[in-house]
Motif scaffolding. Structure first.
Motif, mmCIF file in Angstrom:
data_model
loop_
_atom_site.group_PDB
_atom_site.id
_atom_site.type_symbol
_atom_site.label_atom_id
_atom_site.label_comp_id
_atom_site.label_asym_id
_atom_site.label_seq_id
_atom_site.Cartn_x
_atom_site.Cartn_y
_atom_site.Cartn_z
ATOM 1 N N PHE A 281 0.817 -1.208 0.000
ATOM 2 C CA PHE A 281 0.000 0.000 0.000
ATOM 3 C C PHE A 281 0.853 1.261 0.000
ATOM 4 O O PHE A 281 2.018 1.254 0.392
ATOM 5 C CB PHE A 281 -1.014 -0.007 1.146
ATOM 6 C CG PHE A 281 -0.453 0.142 2.529
ATOM 7 C CD1 PHE A 281 -0.482 1.357 3.172
ATOM 8 C CD2 PHE A 281 0.060 -0.955 3.209
ATOM 9 C CE1 PHE A 281 0.009 1.495 4.457
ATOM 10 C CE2 PHE A 281 0.542 -0.829 4.499
ATOM 11 C CZ PHE A 281 0.522 0.407 5.126
ATOM 12 N N LEU A 282 0.230 2.324 -0.496
ATOM 13 C CA LEU A 282 0.798 3.667 -0.482
ATOM 14 C C LEU A 282 -0.084 4.519 0.414
ATOM 15 O O LEU A 282 -1.307 4.363 0.421
ATOM 16 C CB LEU A 282 0.824 4.283 -1.883
ATOM 17 C CG LEU A 282 1.619 3.564 -2.958
ATOM 18 C CD1 LEU A 282 1.493 4.300 -4.287
ATOM 19 C CD2 LEU A 282 3.073 3.414 -2.545
ATOM 20 N N TRP A 283 0.565 5.426 1.139
ATOM 21 C CA TRP A 283 -0.156 6.289 2.079
ATOM 22 C C TRP A 283 0.274 7.732 1.830
ATOM 23 O O TRP A 283 1.451 7.989 1.584
ATOM 24 C CB TRP A 283 0.215 5.883 3.508
ATOM 25 C CG TRP A 283 -0.758 6.353 4.518
ATOM 26 C CD1 TRP A 283 -0.733 7.553 5.187
ATOM 27 C CD2 TRP A 283 -1.907 5.656 4.990
ATOM 28 N NE1 TRP A 283 -1.803 7.633 6.039
ATOM 29 C CE2 TRP A 283 -2.540 6.480 5.935
ATOM 30 C CE3 TRP A 283 -2.469 4.417 4.699
ATOM 31 C CZ2 TRP A 283 -3.702 6.111 6.605
ATOM 32 C CZ3 TRP A 283 -3.618 4.039 5.357
ATOM 33 C CH2 TRP A 283 -4.227 4.880 6.297
ATOM 34 N N PRO A 284 -0.660 8.676 1.893
ATOM 35 C CA PRO A 284 -0.280 10.088 1.689
ATOM 36 C C PRO A 284 0.710 10.558 2.759
ATOM 37 O O PRO A 284 0.489 10.319 3.949
ATOM 38 C CB PRO A 284 -1.598 10.846 1.826
ATOM 39 C CG PRO A 284 -2.683 9.831 1.766
ATOM 40 C CD PRO A 284 -2.086 8.512 2.159
ATOM 41 N N SER A 285 1.779 11.211 2.349
ATOM 42 C CA SER A 285 2.764 11.738 3.303
ATOM 43 C C SER A 285 2.143 12.728 4.270
ATOM 44 O O SER A 285 2.589 12.855 5.404
ATOM 45 C CB SER A 285 3.902 12.435 2.563
ATOM 46 O OG SER A 285 4.664 11.503 1.862
ATOM 47 N N SER A 286 1.121 13.438 3.815
ATOM 48 C CA SER A 286 0.501 14.478 4.636
ATOM 49 C C SER A 286 -0.373 13.911 5.761
ATOM 50 O O SER A 286 -0.766 14.634 6.663
ATOM 51 C CB SER A 286 -0.349 15.394 3.755
ATOM 52 O OG SER A 286 -1.365 14.636 3.115
ATOM 53 N N ASP A 287 -0.678 12.618 5.743
ATOM 54 C CA ASP A 287 -1.578 12.011 6.735
ATOM 55 C C ASP A 287 -0.799 11.028 7.607
ATOM 56 O O ASP A 287 -0.682 9.855 7.283
ATOM 57 C CB ASP A 287 -2.737 11.305 6.021
ATOM 58 C CG ASP A 287 -3.651 10.555 6.984
ATOM 59 O OD1 ASP A 287 -3.631 10.852 8.189
ATOM 60 O OD2 ASP A 287 -4.382 9.675 6.504
ATOM 61 N N MET A 288 -0.277 11.515 8.707
ATOM 62 C CA MET A 288 0.492 10.652 9.610
ATOM 63 C C MET A 288 -0.409 9.847 10.542
ATOM 64 O O MET A 288 -0.035 8.772 10.985
ATOM 65 C CB MET A 288 1.448 11.500 10.456
ATOM 66 C CG MET A 288 2.627 12.020 9.680
ATOM 67 S SD MET A 288 3.692 10.709 9.084
ATOM 68 C CE MET A 288 4.250 9.993 10.604
ATOM 69 N N ALA A 289 -1.574 10.359 10.849
ATOM 70 C CA ALA A 289 -2.408 9.795 11.913
ATOM 71 C C ALA A 289 -2.751 8.319 11.713
ATOM 72 O O ALA A 289 -2.622 7.528 12.631
ATOM 73 C CB ALA A 289 -3.682 10.618 12.062
ATOM 74 N N GLY A 290 -3.165 7.946 10.537
ATOM 75 C CA GLY A 290 -3.655 6.588 10.355
ATOM 76 C C GLY A 290 -2.650 5.587 9.831
ATOM 77 O O GLY A 290 -2.932 4.392 9.787
ATOM 78 N N PHE A 291 -1.470 6.035 9.435
ATOM 79 C CA PHE A 291 -0.513 5.165 8.764
ATOM 80 C C PHE A 291 -0.058 3.978 9.618
ATOM 81 O O PHE A 291 -0.245 2.817 9.234
ATOM 82 C CB PHE A 291 0.691 5.982 8.291
ATOM 83 C CG PHE A 291 1.774 5.159 7.672
ATOM 84 C CD1 PHE A 291 1.590 4.562 6.438
ATOM 85 C CD2 PHE A 291 2.984 4.971 8.322
ATOM 86 C CE1 PHE A 291 2.596 3.793 5.859
ATOM 87 C CE2 PHE A 291 3.998 4.209 7.751
ATOM 88 C CZ PHE A 291 3.790 3.615 6.519
ATOM 89 N N LEU A 292 0.544 4.225 10.752
ATOM 90 C CA LEU A 292 1.062 3.126 11.569
ATOM 91 C C LEU A 292 -0.031 2.208 12.113
ATOM 92 O O LEU A 292 0.131 0.985 12.090
ATOM 93 C CB LEU A 292 1.958 3.664 12.695
ATOM 94 C CG LEU A 292 3.323 4.168 12.231
ATOM 95 C CD1 LEU A 292 4.106 4.741 13.411
ATOM 96 C CD2 LEU A 292 4.124 3.092 11.530
ATOM 97 N N PRO A 293 -1.159 2.740 12.586
ATOM 98 C CA PRO A 293 -2.220 1.822 13.024
ATOM 99 C C PRO A 293 -2.733 0.928 11.895
ATOM 100 O O PRO A 293 -3.024 -0.248 12.105
ATOM 101 C CB PRO A 293 -3.327 2.748 13.538
ATOM 102 C CG PRO A 293 -2.624 4.009 13.902
ATOM 103 C CD PRO A 293 -1.479 4.134 12.931
ATOM 104 N N THR A 294 -2.812 1.474 10.685
ATOM 105 C CA THR A 294 -3.281 0.673 9.550
ATOM 106 C C THR A 294 -2.243 -0.380 9.183
ATOM 107 O O THR A 294 -2.590 -1.546 8.944
ATOM 108 C CB THR A 294 -3.613 1.573 8.349
ATOM 109 O OG1 THR A 294 -4.645 2.490 8.733
ATOM 110 C CG2 THR A 294 -4.082 0.753 7.158
ATOM 111 N N LEU A 295 -0.969 -0.003 9.151
ATOM 112 C CA LEU A 295 0.093 -0.966 8.870
ATOM 113 C C LEU A 295 0.066 -2.104 9.890
ATOM 114 O O LEU A 295 0.115 -3.279 9.523
ATOM 115 C CB LEU A 295 1.459 -0.271 8.875
ATOM 116 C CG LEU A 295 2.687 -1.159 8.710
ATOM 117 C CD1 LEU A 295 2.634 -1.937 7.402
ATOM 118 C CD2 LEU A 295 3.956 -0.328 8.810
ATOM 119 N N ALA A 296 -0.043 -1.772 11.157
ATOM 120 C CA ALA A 296 -0.095 -2.797 12.207
ATOM 121 C C ALA A 296 -1.321 -3.691 12.040
ATOM 122 O O ALA A 296 -1.241 -4.910 12.204
ATOM 123 C CB ALA A 296 -0.096 -2.139 13.584
ATOM 124 N N SER A 297 -2.443 -3.109 11.669
ATOM 125 C CA SER A 297 -3.668 -3.880 11.466
ATOM 126 C C SER A 297 -3.511 -4.870 10.311
ATOM 127 O O SER A 297 -3.929 -6.028 10.403
ATOM 128 C CB SER A 297 -4.828 -2.918 11.188
ATOM 129 O OG SER A 297 -5.988 -3.616 10.803
#
Length: 184
Positions: free
Chosen positions: A103-119
């Motif tokens: 997956f790719l994640w927007p650089s501007s959105d830090m909030a959901g990145f790590l929780p989604t990766l862990a999920s």
């Protein structure tokens, strides 16, 4: 935190993707994800390889979760692929990889990145899901299994989307119960 069904569409699932090695697999992933967000394969591949240089995104048991944060995309995008033949990915257990959730994640959105990766990593730790994805004959079936296991605690197969109700989900027997920690 996003659920896999929020960002993975049926057309983003590739069954038995050919790949000669890790770079080949990442190039094919970069082409698909780049197309989905209007970015060139080179830009996406560079971002995925930059992340791989920090440490393998292989999490063990033949699974890798290649990911990168990218500037200028509106929202996260994902793709899932099973490979025709496993490729070496530098996973902690040294097993070659044949199942990728990228997956790719927007650089501007830090909030959901790590929780989604862990999920996503927790989801792919489930031996039964891995077996069902590897045994899937179609993108619809693989996506239905991902959605089912992602929502397993709250909904049954009769409450899932049309693919599940129409028999896209088939049984897999003899699954060993093992887990592997996910490195994020």
């Amino acid at each position: 935190m996003m659920e896999i069904g929020d960002i993975l569409r049926e057309q983003d699932v590739v069954i038995r993707m050919p790949a000669k090695g890790k770079r080949s697999a990442l190039t094919r992933i970069a082409a698909q994800l780049g197309n989905n967000v209007g970015k060139g394969v080179g830009e996406v591949l560079t971002a995925l390889q930059r992340r791989e240089r920090l440490g393998s995104t292989g999490i063990g048991h033949g699974v890798a979760v290649p990911h990168a944060r990218i500037e200028g995309i509106a929202g996260p995008v994902a793709m899932m692929a099973t490979l025709q033949e496993p490729v070496w990915f530098g996973s902690p257990d040294n097993d070659p990889v044949d199942l990728l959730l990228a997956f790719l994640w927007p650089s501007s959105d830090m909030a959901g990145f790590l929780p989604t990766l862990a999920s996503f990593c927790r989801l792919l730790r489930q031996p039964e899901l891995r077996a069902r994805l590897r045994g899937s004959d179609s993108p619809a079936e693989a996506r239905a299994w991902l959605a089912f296991f992602d929502e397993k605690g709250t909904r049954g197969p009769s409450q899932l989307g049309g693919e599940a109700r129409q028999g896209a989900l088939k049984p897999v027997m003899g699954i060993a119960r093992q887990t592997v920690p996910c490195s994020v």
